[in-house]
Design an enzyme around this catalytic site. Structure first.
Site, short mmCIF file in Angstrom:
data_model
loop_
_atom_site.label_atom_id
_atom_site.label_comp_id
_atom_site.label_asym_id
_atom_site.label_seq_id
_atom_site.Cartn_x
_atom_site.Cartn_y
_atom_site.Cartn_z
N ARG A 14 24.77 35.08 39.78
CA ARG A 14 23.46 34.17 39.44
C ARG A 14 22.30 34.52 39.96
O ARG A 14 21.28 34.64 38.98
CB ARG A 14 23.75 32.71 39.67
CG ARG A 14 24.86 32.03 38.87
CD ARG A 14 25.34 30.78 39.48
NE ARG A 14 26.14 31.23 40.90
CZ ARG A 14 26.41 30.08 41.89
NH1 ARG A 14 26.33 28.92 41.35
NH2 ARG A 14 27.06 30.63 42.82
N ASP A 73 28.74 28.33 38.64
CA ASP A 73 29.42 29.48 38.98
C ASP A 73 30.16 30.22 38.15
O ASP A 73 31.07 29.50 37.55
CB ASP A 73 29.89 29.22 40.37
CG ASP A 73 30.56 30.75 40.91
OD1 ASP A 73 30.59 31.53 40.27
OD2 ASP A 73 31.23 30.35 42.13
N CYS A 104 22.00 32.42 45.51
CA CYS A 104 23.40 31.81 45.06
C CYS A 104 24.63 32.41 46.20
O CYS A 104 24.15 32.37 47.32
CB CYS A 104 24.00 32.47 43.77
SG CYS A 104 24.12 34.40 43.53
P1 4NP Z 1 27.37 34.35 42.58
O1 4NP Z 1 28.79 34.28 41.83
O2 4NP Z 1 27.28 33.20 43.73
O3 4NP Z 1 26.47 33.90 41.22
O4 4NP Z 1 27.13 35.78 42.75
C1 4NP Z 1 30.02 34.44 42.73
C2 4NP Z 1 30.55 35.80 43.28
C3 4NP Z 1 31.33 35.96 44.08
C4 4NP Z 1 32.17 34.71 44.60
C5 4NP Z 1 31.94 33.64 44.00
C6 4NP Z 1 30.64 33.16 43.31
N1 4NP Z 1 33.05 34.96 45.21
O5 4NP Z 1 33.97 34.05 45.44
O6 4NP Z 1 33.65 36.28 45.57
#
Ligand code: 4NP
Length: 160
Positions: free
Chosen positions: A17, A128, A11
């Site tokens: 995720r 997300d 991800c």
């Molecule tokens: P992930 O979620 O990609 O599912 O781990 C996110 C975690 C952090 C961020 C965005 C999505 N961020 O912008 O820091």
């Protein structure tokens, strides 16, 4: 002893995720007694959260459905495309981030969208949940459980 079949979940931050997908898949693999045959890991296309544990909200949602959350965030790199048998992207942007590192175009056949394994949900991407509420985290767990069950059936076929 033959090498295990290696799955990598990817991800953006590797704190919501993809660690959920990794831990749900490991839960199903353990239930099926296939720990020696299938290996799982996860990574993020960004390096924003390297070294961090999974997001606390994500861990709460996973625990509430009986899934333990382990691991620390790491960044995806081009060698992962050689190392893993199958790389699962949570959304289209993650997919683009992965294939952008496949400069010679050798590994695209290993990269799949996670939702292509769903059997009960029609979602094309794992949304997300980072900037949303608690419901979004629970939805991610349910969607990933569906996708992981379908993926396990597919991988069992690969194992023969
Ligand atoms: P992930 O979620 O990609 O599912 O781990 C996110 C975690 C952090 C961020 C965005 C999505 N961020 O912008 O820091």
């Amino acid at each position: 002893m033959t090498e295990p079949y290696k799955l990598l979940f990817v991800c953006l931050g590797n704190i919501c995720r993809s660690p959920s997908a990794e831990n749900i898949m490991n839960h199903l693999i353990k239930e099926a007694g296939l720990e020696a045959q299938i290996y799982c890991d996860s990574a993020g296309t960004s390096g924003y959260h390297v070294g961090e544990k999974p997001d606390r909200r994500m861990t709460m949602a996973a625990n509430a459905r009986g899934i333990e959350m382990k691991g620390r965030s790491r960044q995806f790199d081009r060698y992962d495309l050689e190392e893993f048998d199958l790389v699962l992207a949570m959304d289209r942007s993650n997919y683009q981030g992965i294939v952008a590192l496949d400069t010679a175009g050798k590994y695209e056949h290993k990269v799949k969208m996670m939702c292509s394994y769903c059997r009960e949900h029609s979602d094309q991407e794992v949304p997300d949940p980072y900037y949303g509420g608690a419901d979004g985290f629970d939805y991610v767990i349910r969607l990933l459980m569906d996708a992981c069950e379908g993926l396990l059936e597919e991988v069992k076929g690969e194992l023969g």
